[in-house]
Motif scaffolding. Structure first.
Motif, mmCIF file in Angstrom:
data_model
loop_
_atom_site.group_PDB
_atom_site.id
_atom_site.type_symbol
_atom_site.label_atom_id
_atom_site.label_comp_id
_atom_site.label_asym_id
_atom_site.label_seq_id
_atom_site.Cartn_x
_atom_site.Cartn_y
_atom_site.Cartn_z
ATOM 1 N N ARG A 188 0.827 -1.219 0.000
ATOM 2 C CA ARG A 188 0.000 0.000 0.000
ATOM 3 C C ARG A 188 0.851 1.254 0.000
ATOM 4 O O ARG A 188 0.601 2.190 -0.763
ATOM 5 C CB ARG A 188 -0.947 0.006 1.210
ATOM 6 N N THR B 140 1.814 9.481 -5.724
ATOM 7 C CA THR B 140 2.169 10.835 -5.297
ATOM 8 C C THR B 140 3.305 11.385 -6.151
ATOM 9 O O THR B 140 3.269 12.541 -6.591
ATOM 10 C CB THR B 140 2.578 10.844 -3.808
ATOM 11 N N GLN C 124 0.902 4.034 -3.084
ATOM 12 C CA GLN C 124 0.492 5.420 -2.862
ATOM 13 C C GLN C 124 1.649 6.384 -3.095
ATOM 14 O O GLN C 124 1.453 7.472 -3.648
ATOM 15 C CB GLN C 124 -0.068 5.578 -1.437
ATOM 16 N N LEU D 235 -6.274 9.855 4.270
ATOM 17 C CA LEU D 235 -5.891 8.626 3.572
ATOM 18 C C LEU D 235 -6.322 7.412 4.391
ATOM 19 O O LEU D 235 -5.750 7.134 5.445
ATOM 20 C CB LEU D 235 -4.381 8.599 3.349
ATOM 21 N N ILE E 268 -9.013 6.898 -5.321
ATOM 22 C CA ILE E 268 -8.435 8.193 -4.974
ATOM 23 C C ILE E 268 -9.390 9.270 -5.466
ATOM 24 O O ILE E 268 -9.663 9.369 -6.669
ATOM 25 C CB ILE E 268 -7.047 8.390 -5.616
ATOM 26 N N ILE F 68 -8.524 8.906 0.111
ATOM 27 C CA ILE F 68 -8.392 7.542 -0.381
ATOM 28 C C ILE F 68 -9.226 6.627 0.505
ATOM 29 O O ILE F 68 -9.178 6.723 1.743
ATOM 30 C CB ILE F 68 -6.931 7.057 -0.379
ATOM 31 N N GLN G 298 3.039 8.973 4.095
ATOM 32 C CA GLN G 298 2.475 9.497 2.854
ATOM 33 C C GLN G 298 2.270 11.007 2.918
ATOM 34 O O GLN G 298 2.490 11.722 1.948
ATOM 35 C CB GLN G 298 1.138 8.799 2.550
#
Length: 320
Positions: free
Chosen positions: A35, A43, A39, A152, A315, A181, A80
């Motif tokens: 994950r 990004t 992500q 997120l 997203i 997300i 993140q």
């Protein structure tokens, strides 16, 4: 389809009510599904066009000496969120980042990362809140607004979802963006929770969590629900992308002894403490029958069957 009604001799404990079990399971889930890597890649490749470019055009020459105000909801350890902030720093020299994270352990790790890499965060002033979303927003000053809000996989933990989405939108400056997300409601975990919502309901029993903050949870919330709310209140949004998270349940279906990692994955996708070890009953059988129906079987390089359970995530980029 109506949610199944079931009786279980031994009450099942929602995973998020047991902090220690939850974090052991989610760390294994992160590792199996990649994950964080997925992500981070998004990004790196897409965040600029969907977020940074838009915010720069809206606010780049309008803030004067004021910082870009960012709100992180359920920021976790910041892995993140810091990638997003570094992207925003390329266009905004000053950022005021408000972090909401009810887990003392996770927010402490976020703070440690910022301290240990202070040169990477020059120009970012942090405001830390080791509290729930509800606790923070009820104590905010009237009229407090943010240019960018990032949430997120945290929409499940902010309480009643419709009220929370409306509150997030209310906190957004005109021209601002909410980056969200969440799992979808038609695959994997999202479909499982939609079919068996009682799995995600907290029972009125003492919690085994070591965390001081208790979080009201709607783990059967998903991106489909969020999008219906956005449409209901005519909140503009873009479905920016989707990605698949896959867990390996092979040993449950092929081995006499299910491995500890597979047990953790069953715990996480059912959001239940030690689900595999629970007393067999109607709920256990129904849930496992459901999982079997949606298992994806694929041959390994060695020719063996591998049994995978896929969950799609969306997203969403919400604008005001």
């Amino acid at each position: 389809m109506a949610a199944p009604i079931f009786q279980q001799k031994t009450p099942l404990q929602p995973l998020y009510c047991n902090h220690d079990c939850y974090w052991v399971a989610i760390k294994e889930y992160y590792q199996q599904t990649r994950r964080q890597e997925i992500q981070a890649k998004w990004t790196e490749e897409e965040f600029d066009s969907y977020v940074v470019k838009v915010l720069s055009e809206k606010f780049g020459d309008k803030l004067d000496d004021q910082p870009l105000r960012v709100l992180g909801v359920g920021s976790g350890e910041g892995n993140q969120e810091t990638l997003q902030l570094k992207k925003l720093k390329t266009k905004f020299s000053q950022i005021s980042a408000t972090v909401i994270e009810p887990s003392t352990e996770r927010i402490s790790k976020y703070q440690d990362m910022v301290r240990q890499n202070s040169s990477d965060f020059t120009g970012i002033e942090y405001n830390w809140h080791n509290q729930t979303f509800h606790q923070v927003v009820t104590s905010m000053e009237a009229g407090q607004k943010y240019h960018f809000i990032t949430i997120l996989h945290a929409i499940y933990f902010v309480g009643e979802v419709e009220d929370s989405v409306r509150k997030l939108y209310e906190l957004l400056e005109p021209g601002g963006i909410i980056f969200l997300i969440a799992i979808t409601g038609h695959t994997g975990m999202g479909f499982l929770m939609k079919t068996f919502p009682n799995l995600a309901l907290e029972k009125q029993t003492p919690s085994a969590t070591t965390e001081p903050q208790r979080v009201k949870t709607n783990y059967f919330t998903n991106s489909t629900v969020v999008q219906s709310i956005l449409k209901k209140y005519q909140m503009a949004y873009t479905h920016a992308s989707s990605f698949i998270e896959t867990v390996d349940l092979t040993t449950y279906f092929t081995d006499e002894e299910t491995t500890p990692k597979t047990k953790l994955m069953l715990d996480f996708i059912t959001m239940t403490v030690k689900f595999h070890e629970s007393e067999p009953g109607e709920i256990f059988n129904q849930v496992m029958d459901f999982i079997k129906r949606y298992i994806r079987v694929k041959k390994s390089d060695q020719g063996d069957d591998k049994y995978y359970f896929d969950t799609e995530c969306d997203i969403l980029v919400i604008s005001k």
